[in-house]
Enzyme design. Sequence first.
Site, PDB file in Angstrom:
ATOM      1  N   SER A   1       0.861  -1.422  -0.608  1.00  0.00           N
ATOM      2  CA  SER A   1       0.030  -0.258  -0.134  1.00  0.00           C
ATOM      3  C   SER A   1       0.588   1.336   0.166  1.00  0.00           C
ATOM      4  O   SER A   1       2.070   1.004   0.768  1.00  0.00           O
ATOM      5  CB  SER A   1      -1.131   0.098   1.257  1.00  0.00           C
ATOM      6  OG  SER A   1      -1.395   1.679   1.007  1.00  0.00           O
TER       7      SER A   1
ATOM      8  N   TYR B   1      -2.359  -0.976  10.777  1.00  0.00           N
ATOM      9  CA  TYR B   1      -2.489  -1.393   9.983  1.00  0.00           C
ATOM     10  C   TYR B   1      -0.824  -0.970   8.695  1.00  0.00           C
ATOM     11  O   TYR B   1      -0.325  -1.933   7.939  1.00  0.00           O
ATOM     12  CB  TYR B   1      -4.017  -0.524   8.851  1.00  0.00           C
ATOM     13  CG  TYR B   1      -3.978  -0.714   7.670  1.00  0.00           C
ATOM     14  CD1 TYR B   1      -3.775  -2.018   6.861  1.00  0.00           C
ATOM     15  CD2 TYR B   1      -3.301   0.028   5.711  1.00  0.00           C
ATOM     16  CE1 TYR B   1      -4.598  -2.016   5.237  1.00  0.00           C
ATOM     17  CE2 TYR B   1      -3.411   0.178   4.959  1.00  0.00           C
ATOM     18  CZ  TYR B   1      -4.033  -1.702   4.636  1.00  0.00           C
ATOM     19  OH  TYR B   1      -3.930  -1.496   2.449  1.00  0.00           O
TER      20      TYR B   1
HETATM   21  P1  NAD Z   1     -12.022  -5.669  -0.505  1.00  0.00           P
HETATM   22  O1  NAD Z   1     -12.065  -5.643   1.112  1.00  0.00           O
HETATM   23  O2  NAD Z   1     -12.510  -6.257  -1.567  1.00  0.00           O
HETATM   24  O3  NAD Z   1     -10.638  -7.280   0.012  1.00  0.00           O
HETATM   25  C1  NAD Z   1      -9.782  -7.444   1.071  1.00  0.00           C
HETATM   26  C2  NAD Z   1     -10.110  -9.305   1.072  1.00  0.00           C
HETATM   27  O4  NAD Z   1      -9.905  -9.209   2.350  1.00  0.00           O
HETATM   28  C3  NAD Z   1     -11.702  -9.482   0.980  1.00  0.00           C
HETATM   29  O5  NAD Z   1     -12.730  -8.898   0.410  1.00  0.00           O
HETATM   30  C4  NAD Z   1     -11.035 -10.699   2.242  1.00  0.00           C
HETATM   31  O6  NAD Z   1     -11.933 -11.644   1.425  1.00  0.00           O
HETATM   32  C5  NAD Z   1      -9.828 -10.491   2.482  1.00  0.00           C
HETATM   33  N1  NAD Z   1      -9.718 -11.126   3.862  1.00  0.00           N
HETATM   34  C6  NAD Z   1      -9.706 -10.436   5.105  1.00  0.00           C
HETATM   35  N2  NAD Z   1      -9.752 -10.902   5.735  1.00  0.00           N
HETATM   36  C7  NAD Z   1     -10.059 -12.204   6.294  1.00  0.00           C
HETATM   37  C8  NAD Z   1      -9.357 -13.160   6.703  1.00  0.00           C
HETATM   38  N3  NAD Z   1      -9.336 -13.450   8.127  1.00  0.00           N
HETATM   39  N4  NAD Z   1      -8.980 -14.149   5.834  1.00  0.00           N
HETATM   40  C9  NAD Z   1      -8.793 -14.756   4.794  1.00  0.00           C
HETATM   41  N5  NAD Z   1      -8.949 -13.443   3.887  1.00  0.00           N
HETATM   42  C10 NAD Z   1      -9.839 -11.806   4.737  1.00  0.00           C
HETATM   43  O7  NAD Z   1     -10.470  -4.226  -0.053  1.00  0.00           O
HETATM   44  P2  NAD Z   1      -9.050  -4.598  -1.465  1.00  0.00           P
HETATM   45  O8  NAD Z   1      -8.934  -2.705  -0.856  1.00  0.00           O
HETATM   46  O9  NAD Z   1      -9.607  -4.817  -3.043  1.00  0.00           O
HETATM   47  O10 NAD Z   1      -8.051  -4.564  -0.585  1.00  0.00           O
HETATM   48  C11 NAD Z   1      -7.338  -5.723  -0.983  1.00  0.00           C
HETATM   49  C12 NAD Z   1      -6.446  -5.698   0.101  1.00  0.00           C
HETATM   50  O11 NAD Z   1      -5.685  -3.988  -1.330  1.00  0.00           O
HETATM   51  C13 NAD Z   1      -5.171  -5.591   0.305  1.00  0.00           C
HETATM   52  O12 NAD Z   1      -4.287  -5.892   1.298  1.00  0.00           O
HETATM   53  C14 NAD Z   1      -5.640  -4.038   1.158  1.00  0.00           C
HETATM   54  O13 NAD Z   1      -4.540  -3.641   2.233  1.00  0.00           O
HETATM   55  C15 NAD Z   1      -4.777  -3.648  -0.062  1.00  0.00           C
HETATM   56  N6  NAD Z   1      -5.240  -1.724   0.076  1.00  0.00           N
HETATM   57  C16 NAD Z   1      -6.034  -1.806  -0.175  1.00  0.00           C
HETATM   58  C17 NAD Z   1      -6.314  -0.064  -0.610  1.00  0.00           C
HETATM   59  C18 NAD Z   1      -7.584   0.443  -0.954  1.00  0.00           C
HETATM   60  O14 NAD Z   1      -7.412   2.131  -1.250  1.00  0.00           O
HETATM   61  N7  NAD Z   1      -8.858   0.185  -1.028  1.00  0.00           N
HETATM   62  C19 NAD Z   1      -5.112   0.473  -0.946  1.00  0.00           C
HETATM   63  C20 NAD Z   1      -4.183   0.136  -0.329  1.00  0.00           C
HETATM   64  C21 NAD Z   1      -4.146  -1.468  -0.090  1.00  0.00           C
END
Ligand code: NAD
Length: 294
Positions: free
Chosen positions: A186, A199
């Site tokens: 991130s 985080y």
């Molecule tokens: P999202 O909520 O769609 O995806 C995150 C997924 O993590 C969930 O769908 C869930 O299936 C999974 N998850 C969480 N806890 C879990 C557990 N204990 N066991 C199994 N699965 C679990 O959101 P996203 O934003 O697409 O997230 C994907 C990645 O992107 C993450 O690592 C997040 O930190 C990173 N990220 C997101 C952003 C943002 O702004 N959305 C920014 C930087 C990084």
Amino acid sequence: MSQPPDPTTLYPQPPFPRQPQDAPGSVHEMNPRPDHGETSYQGTGRLQGRKALITGGDSGIGRAVAIAFAREGADVAINYLPREEEDAREVVQLIEAAGRRAVTLPGDIQDEEFCTQLVTQAVEQLGGLDILVNNAGKQTAQASIQDISTEQFDATFKTNVYALFWITKAALRHLKAGASIINTSSIQAKQPSPKLLDYAPTKAAILAFTEALAQQVAAQGIRVNAVAPGPFWTPLQPSGGQPQDKIETFGSETPMGRPGQPAEIAPLYVFLASSESSYSTGGLFGSTGGLLLG
Ligand code: NAD
Ligand code: MG
């Protein structure tokens, strides 16, 4: 030739309505609906016959990556939490509509035993493994360090760091030369927010892990890279990842003035998974709407 679209107006801009939902959240509760490339992503066979495991593949960035990988010709296994089955089913339909095999492996990656089984199952059901995308993540905003319980701190590190270690360790027993590991870090690894005190360090850990492992396995022909998203419009954010007042203005802090949509970052994962990026390992690849990673 048609004009390329203006990226500043290509997708919804803030303000957005408040929309609280419980973690882990669902795509269905989001307004506006995120774009995962369902109607737009066009593959060109760049991952023909490859086998990929994507954690958090039900929604958000993981869903967009699953769609793109399948349309590039890969069979895809997705992991997600059991209560996300509805979101996951849609992804299965999209993978199968692309003519590829979809494998669902629901379960909680905070458990080491499950992580090991997840990899074994993915390898068995896909008939091998070429691409691992460690993408699942947990994010819970808190105003003060005093509000972060040991339970929250532990769960965030278990999901974001320990699980990535366990899954990668198990996967490396199967990966061969040409394989690619992609970890979702991130911008928080480089520009930590005050409200993401547990985080942000997990995302810095993921980056350091990526850089160290890339050097360890480079001679085996296995590449390891990290992606750094800026603010992306996914269920992670309204389900506790941000306070609701931040959802209203989400993405406004970027030079582009809007959040990214999952469809806009999936091509980066395709590039890192494919042999086109054969000389790239140990790298951090951003998609931030102009926020600086340096
Ligand atoms: P999202 O909520 O769609 O995806 C995150 C997924 O993590 C969930 O769908 C869930 O299936 C999974 N998850 C969480 N806890 C879990 C557990 N204990 N066991 C199994 N699965 C679990 O959101 P996203 O934003 O697409 O997230 C994907 C990645 O992107 C993450 O690592 C997040 O930190 C990173 N990220 C997101 C952003 C943002 O702004 N959305 C920014 C930087 C990084
Ligand atoms: Mg989800």
